[in-house]
Design a protein around this motif. Structure first.
Motif, PDB file in Angstrom:
ATOM      1  N   GLU A 128       1.215   5.535 -22.317  1.00 52.65           N
ATOM      2  CA  GLU A 128      -0.064   4.826 -22.323  1.00 52.65           C
ATOM      3  C   GLU A 128      -0.104   3.763 -21.224  1.00 52.65           C
ATOM      4  O   GLU A 128      -1.129   3.569 -20.561  1.00 52.65           O
ATOM      5  N   ASP A 129       1.035   3.084 -21.004  1.00 55.95           N
ATOM      6  CA  ASP A 129       1.110   2.088 -19.930  1.00 55.95           C
ATOM      7  C   ASP A 129       0.892   2.741 -18.568  1.00 55.95           C
ATOM      8  O   ASP A 129       0.147   2.223 -17.730  1.00 55.95           O
ATOM      9  N   LEU A 130       1.559   3.896 -18.358  1.00 59.38           N
ATOM     10  CA  LEU A 130       1.406   4.579 -17.072  1.00 59.38           C
ATOM     11  C   LEU A 130      -0.032   5.049 -16.891  1.00 59.38           C
ATOM     12  O   LEU A 130      -0.596   4.956 -15.790  1.00 59.38           O
ATOM     13  N   ASN A 131      -0.619   5.532 -17.957  1.00 65.64           N
ATOM     14  CA  ASN A 131      -2.013   5.966 -17.889  1.00 65.64           C
ATOM     15  C   ASN A 131      -2.926   4.792 -17.520  1.00 65.64           C
ATOM     16  O   ASN A 131      -3.892   4.942 -16.775  1.00 65.64           O
ATOM     17  N   GLY A 132      -2.581   3.608 -18.019  1.00 64.22           N
ATOM     18  CA  GLY A 132      -3.367   2.424 -17.700  1.00 64.22           C
ATOM     19  C   GLY A 132      -3.311   2.065 -16.231  1.00 64.22           C
ATOM     20  O   GLY A 132      -4.286   1.545 -15.666  1.00 64.22           O
ATOM     21  N   HIS A 133      -2.176   2.343 -15.586  1.00 63.33           N
ATOM     22  CA  HIS A 133      -2.046   2.030 -14.163  1.00 63.33           C
ATOM     23  C   HIS A 133      -2.975   2.884 -13.299  1.00 63.33           C
ATOM     24  O   HIS A 133      -3.301   2.496 -12.178  1.00 63.33           O
ATOM     25  N   THR A 134      -3.380   4.035 -13.785  1.00 62.48           N
ATOM     26  CA  THR A 134      -4.231   4.913 -12.970  1.00 62.48           C
ATOM     27  C   THR A 134      -5.590   4.276 -12.707  1.00 62.48           C
ATOM     28  O   THR A 134      -6.249   4.612 -11.727  1.00 62.48           O
ATOM     29  N   LYS A 135      -6.018   3.373 -13.566  1.00 65.21           N
ATOM     30  CA  LYS A 135      -7.331   2.755 -13.389  1.00 65.21           C
ATOM     31  C   LYS A 135      -7.347   1.813 -12.193  1.00 65.21           C
ATOM     32  O   LYS A 135      -8.398   1.440 -11.688  1.00 65.21           O
ATOM     33  N   LEU A 191      10.513   5.621 -17.998  1.00 61.42           N
ATOM     34  CA  LEU A 191      10.156   6.997 -18.332  1.00 61.42           C
ATOM     35  C   LEU A 191      11.211   7.968 -17.815  1.00 61.42           C
ATOM     36  O   LEU A 191      11.501   8.983 -18.451  1.00 61.42           O
ATOM     37  N   ARG A 192      11.789   7.654 -16.652  1.00 60.55           N
ATOM     38  CA  ARG A 192      12.818   8.523 -16.088  1.00 60.55           C
ATOM     39  C   ARG A 192      14.097   8.517 -16.916  1.00 60.55           C
ATOM     40  O   ARG A 192      14.954   9.383 -16.760  1.00 60.55           O
ATOM     41  N   GLU A 193      14.236   7.550 -17.817  1.00 59.57           N
ATOM     42  CA  GLU A 193      15.414   7.512 -18.688  1.00 59.57           C
ATOM     43  C   GLU A 193      15.307   8.504 -19.835  1.00 59.57           C
ATOM     44  O   GLU A 193      16.290   8.765 -20.531  1.00 59.57           O
ATOM     45  N   ILE A 194      14.107   9.058 -20.062  1.00 56.26           N
ATOM     46  CA  ILE A 194      13.944  10.071 -21.108  1.00 56.26           C
ATOM     47  C   ILE A 194      14.541  11.387 -20.613  1.00 56.26           C
ATOM     48  O   ILE A 194      14.130  11.913 -19.570  1.00 56.26           O
ATOM     49  N   LYS A 195      15.508  11.895 -21.340  1.00 60.88           N
ATOM     50  CA  LYS A 195      16.115  13.173 -20.951  1.00 60.88           C
ATOM     51  C   LYS A 195      15.205  14.313 -21.383  1.00 60.88           C
ATOM     52  O   LYS A 195      14.653  14.299 -22.486  1.00 60.88           O
ATOM     53  N   GLU A 241       0.835  -1.204   0.000  1.00 61.54           N
ATOM     54  CA  GLU A 241       0.000   0.000   0.000  1.00 61.54           C
ATOM     55  C   GLU A 241       0.868   1.251   0.000  1.00 61.54           C
ATOM     56  O   GLU A 241       0.622   2.207  -0.743  1.00 61.54           O
ATOM     57  N   ILE A 242       1.936   1.238   0.833  1.00 59.43           N
ATOM     58  CA  ILE A 242       2.849   2.389   0.899  1.00 59.43           C
ATOM     59  C   ILE A 242       3.569   2.555  -0.440  1.00 59.43           C
ATOM     60  O   ILE A 242       3.707   3.672  -0.955  1.00 59.43           O
ATOM     61  N   ALA A 243       4.008   1.437  -1.017  1.00 58.09           N
ATOM     62  CA  ALA A 243       4.699   1.494  -2.310  1.00 58.09           C
ATOM     63  C   ALA A 243       3.781   2.086  -3.379  1.00 58.09           C
ATOM     64  O   ALA A 243       4.208   2.919  -4.196  1.00 58.09           O
ATOM     65  N   GLY A 244       2.511   1.679  -3.378  1.00 58.63           N
ATOM     66  CA  GLY A 244       1.564   2.209  -4.361  1.00 58.63           C
ATOM     67  C   GLY A 244       1.363   3.702  -4.222  1.00 58.63           C
ATOM     68  O   GLY A 244       1.328   4.438  -5.218  1.00 58.63           O
ATOM     69  N   ASN A 245       1.242   4.178  -2.976  1.00 60.22           N
ATOM     70  CA  ASN A 245       1.067   5.615  -2.755  1.00 60.22           C
ATOM     71  C   ASN A 245       2.296   6.405  -3.189  1.00 60.22           C
ATOM     72  O   ASN A 245       2.184   7.510  -3.739  1.00 60.22           O
ATOM     73  N   LEU A 246       3.479   5.836  -2.949  1.00 56.68           N
ATOM     74  CA  LEU A 246       4.707   6.502  -3.377  1.00 56.68           C
ATOM     75  C   LEU A 246       4.801   6.557  -4.901  1.00 56.68           C
ATOM     76  O   LEU A 246       5.292   7.540  -5.467  1.00 56.68           O
ATOM     77  N   LEU A 247       4.326   5.519  -5.568  1.00 57.36           N
ATOM     78  CA  LEU A 247       4.349   5.521  -7.033  1.00 57.36           C
ATOM     79  C   LEU A 247       3.387   6.562  -7.594  1.00 57.36           C
ATOM     80  O   LEU A 247       3.647   7.154  -8.644  1.00 57.36           O
ATOM     81  N   ARG A 248       2.284   6.774  -6.913  1.00 57.56           N
ATOM     82  CA  ARG A 248       1.385   7.844  -7.338  1.00 57.56           C
ATOM     83  C   ARG A 248       2.111   9.195  -7.259  1.00 57.56           C
ATOM     84  O   ARG A 248       2.033  10.016  -8.175  1.00 57.56           O
ATOM     85  N   LYS A 249       2.828   9.412  -6.141  1.00 56.65           N
ATOM     86  CA  LYS A 249       3.581  10.660  -5.987  1.00 56.65           C
ATOM     87  C   LYS A 249       4.651  10.783  -7.062  1.00 56.65           C
ATOM     88  O   LYS A 249       4.891  11.870  -7.607  1.00 56.65           O
ATOM     89  N   GLU A 250       5.304   9.652  -7.369  1.00 59.63           N
ATOM     90  CA  GLU A 250       6.343   9.667  -8.405  1.00 59.63           C
ATOM     91  C   GLU A 250       5.734   9.995  -9.767  1.00 59.63           C
ATOM     92  O   GLU A 250       6.315  10.759 -10.546  1.00 59.63           O
ATOM     93  N   ALA A 251       4.551   9.421 -10.058  1.00 59.99           N
ATOM     94  CA  ALA A 251       3.889   9.702 -11.332  1.00 59.99           C
ATOM     95  C   ALA A 251       3.538  11.182 -11.439  1.00 59.99           C
ATOM     96  O   ALA A 251       3.748  11.811 -12.485  1.00 59.99           O
ATOM     97  N   GLU A 252       3.006  11.745 -10.351  1.00 59.13           N
ATOM     98  CA  GLU A 252       2.679  13.180 -10.346  1.00 59.13           C
ATOM     99  C   GLU A 252       3.936  14.016 -10.535  1.00 59.13           C
ATOM    100  O   GLU A 252       3.956  14.992 -11.302  1.00 59.13           O
ATOM    101  N   ASN A 253       4.993  13.633  -9.825  1.00 61.35           N
ATOM    102  CA  ASN A 253       6.250  14.375  -9.904  1.00 61.35           C
ATOM    103  C   ASN A 253       6.821  14.311 -11.318  1.00 61.35           C
ATOM    104  O   ASN A 253       7.318  15.308 -11.860  1.00 61.35           O
ATOM    105  N   PHE A 254       6.751  13.118 -11.933  1.00 62.45           N
ATOM    106  CA  PHE A 254       7.301  12.958 -13.277  1.00 62.45           C
ATOM    107  C   PHE A 254       6.565  13.822 -14.293  1.00 62.45           C
ATOM    108  O   PHE A 254       7.190  14.550 -15.071  1.00 62.45           O
TER     109      PHE A 254
END
Length: 617
Positions: free
Chosen positions: A468-475, A505-509, A413-426
């Motif tokens: 598109e993959d990241l967008n799919g995770h939001t569901k 995605l973070r590998e994209i400069k 659960e904590i990992a999932g919430n952190l990934l949401r923050k990472e997605a927003e940050n990205f």
């Protein structure tokens, strides 16, 4: 000045496979739990820098040869797999230099970079520092055994050793001592020149050692004053000898080398202490650990100052690498030492490693209090991948690194919430304002920003699949309301997939390239007339690069004029366009005398600089 941009370790000690630690020329504060590879990192840096002092490459390469008894290879690595330590250095002009040591390559001695670095650097770990505490009550503190193998390799004397056997000579203190400590093999005759040459080397070693410690004692006491210690130190140096008379005899000689002794004495100058008691010849029986640590650090810092005294400091790379050196100090003494390090060594690239979480947080707070921004905060943990223990490394303030750690420890659960923050940050970092902000300047919801990221990537000819993959995770994963009815294996797999997507995605400069209001231009000819295109940028233009692909300039609004020959400027025109596409469209109608590559032909109007020279990647 060159600084470390990247550390790459492959199959070295705890590091399995290739692991990269990106410092980007910054200082680094590294927390590593026990067993995470923190000490392996310290010894990698030590081994790398020390390699420049070894005249025989075989003494370096042995650490990477799978069947050598002294190898430092990862025990899980296949014998055929390569093992190395590689450092990438970058200077103030962004020019990089790679240096590596392995079983096949040792290029640290090529050029002057690492030779200068060893002159301007100091590596100190807690084991070495604590040796000053490890003397028994009846004994005096003798520094020489501590110097041998650990510190002497980083000291150079004023003079070159002259050997009786005519071998390659050196000014390095360790190589000098290694030569004389075993005596002559076989012992020569006293009246012959080889014996006299050997005795001369012993005598010169004593002179150089005496001079060296006399040259640093004032600096040591200055540091002790900064450490707020109420005493100074002095040295009582007993010379080494070779083939001296045996005790009680004036004819028989011992045929051996007896090592020098460097005794540390403490001198108090206090009115309440009688003069005959102010000198303490066995400091470890009187001083606490904090004061003994202050002495040890003062000696090492003074040694570093001495190394730099004969060096033109301007371009000399300077590194101070500390591994858990303050674990024996209480909080007040730690703060004193930290303040000195942060004030006195501002010109150094600092790499400070610790397994103490409280110390990590204290120093991070101290650094920010000093207003120093050129720091990376890195965490290291032990993890298993495919049954093989190896380090998990991430920047401390990185959501994705923390999420990976919580995933490894089953905190889904904590990992999932952190990934949401990472997605927003990205997406906030990735998207320009006109894509991520609403009508009134507010940040759009995450789901909308992800849709905008897909649109932005299409507009700039990037591969949209990852978006598109990241967008799919939001569901599922990134939607708080979806967490009531999931099963654990599915949730874990979803977290893992989202984590991998965000890492890619973070590998994209993605960096600011051209600012709104800047002007660029290019000229083309159709064979009869010359046309000048003057372009004012109405958006910020970014430089984007996917792994393994060429960099591209993002699409944006431009105003432009076209001038034919010496005619007045034409009518102002508007376009939402890629600079590359705009140039190539015009080039297709030209006489092709110019370069087809827009990077070569479009220039910054103010400076005349080509776009290709303006880009960073």
């Amino acid at each position: 000045m060159n600084k470390i941009k990247q550390i790459k370790l492959k199959n070295f000690k705890f590091f399995y496979g290739e692991v990269s630690i990106d410092l980007e020329r910054s200082n680094a504060l590294i927390f590593g739990e026990n067993g995470s590879g923190k000490s392996s990192l310290y010894w990698a840096l030590y081994t790398f820098l020390q390699s420049v002092l070894k005249t025989d490459n075989a003494k370096i390469q042995k650490y990477f040869v799978h069947n050598h008894p002294e190898n430092l290879r990862n025990r899980f690595a296949d014998d055929a797999h390569e093992s190395y330590i590689k450092l990438v250095f970058e200077d103030d002009h962004k020019s990089t230099t790679d240096k590596q040591i392995s079983n096949t390559t040792v290029n640290t001695k090529t050029g002057t970079l690492i030779k200068q670095a060893i002159q301007g650097s100091e590596l100190i770990n807690y084991k070495l520092l604590s040796k000053i505490h490890d003397f028994k009550n009846p004994d005096e503190i003798n520094l020489f055994p501590i110097l041998d193998k650990d510190i002497l390799p980083f000291i150079n004397f004023r003079e070159i050793l002259v050997r009786h056997d005519g071998a390659v000579t050196t000014a390095n203190a360790q190589e000098w001592w290694d030569y004389i400590k075993n005596g002559m093999q076989p012992r020569g005759k006293m009246h012959e020149q080889p014996y006299k040459t050997f005795i001369h080397a012993v005598n010169k070693f004593n002179e150089e050692l005496q001079f060296y410690f006399e040259s640093i004692v004032e600096s040591i006491n200055e540091y002790l004053k900064k450490f707020k210690q109420p005493f100074t130190i002095s040295f009582d140096i007993r010379a080494c000898s070779y083939d001296a008379f045996m005790e009680g005899s004036s004819t028989k000689r011992n045929h051996i080398t007896i090592a020098p002794q460097i005794f540390v004495h403490v001198n108090f100058n206090h009115s309440s202490i009688p003069a005959d008691k102010q000198k303490i010849t066995r400091p470890h029986t009187f001083l606490n650990e904090a004061k003994l640590t202050a002495i040890a650090l003062s000696i090492r810092f003074a040694m570093l100052d001495q190394k730099l005294s004969g060096v033109v400091a301007g371009d000399t790379p300077k590194f101070l690498i500390l591994d858990d050196v303050l674990i024996s100090l209480d909080m007040s003494n730690r703060e004193i030492v930290l303040d000195i390090i942060l004030k006195e060594f501002i010109d150094y690239q600092l790499i400070i490693l610790t397994h103490d979480r409280n110390f990590f947080e204290l120093l991070r707070h101290r650094i920010k209090r000093f207003g120093q921004e050129n720091w990376k905060y890195i965490e290291m943990y032990e993890c298993e991948k495919d049954g093989i223990p190896q380090p998990l490394i991430f920047e401390s303030e990185s959501y994705i690194g923390q999420a990976e750690w919580y995933l490894k420890n089953g905190k889904f659960e904590i990992a999932g919430n952190l990934l949401r923050k990472e997605a927003e940050n990205f997406v906030k970092q990735f998207l320009p304002d006109n894509f991520k902000l609403g009508e009134y300047g507010q940040l759009k919801p995450l789901a909308i920003m992800l849709s905008e990221a897909i649109r932005y990537s299409k507009q700039n000819n990037l591969n949209t699949k990852l978006f598109e993959d990241l967008n799919g995770h939001t569901k599922f994963l990134l939607n708080y309301s979806s967490h009531d009815s999931f099963d654990v294996p599915l949730f874990r797999a979803e977290i893992d997939n989202c984590l991998k997507t965000l890492k890619k995605l973070r590998e994209i400069k993605n960096e600011q390239f051209l600012k709104k209001g800047e002007q660029v231009e290019f000229e083309l000819s159709d064979g009869a007339d010359t046309y000048k295109f003057e372009i004012i940028l109405e958006d910020d233009f970014r430089l984007l690069q996917e792994p393994g692909k060429d960099s591209v300039i993002s699409k944006g609004m431009v105003n432009y004029w076209v001038t034919k020959n010496t005619d007045p400027k034409g009518e102002l025109q508007h376009k939402q366009e890629l600079l590359k596409k705009m140039y190539e469209h015009c080039y297709a109608s030209s006489d092709k005398t110019k370069n087809a590559d827009f990077w070569e032909e479009i220039i910054l109007s103010e400076t005349g600089e080509q776009l290709k020279n303006h880009r960073k990647f």
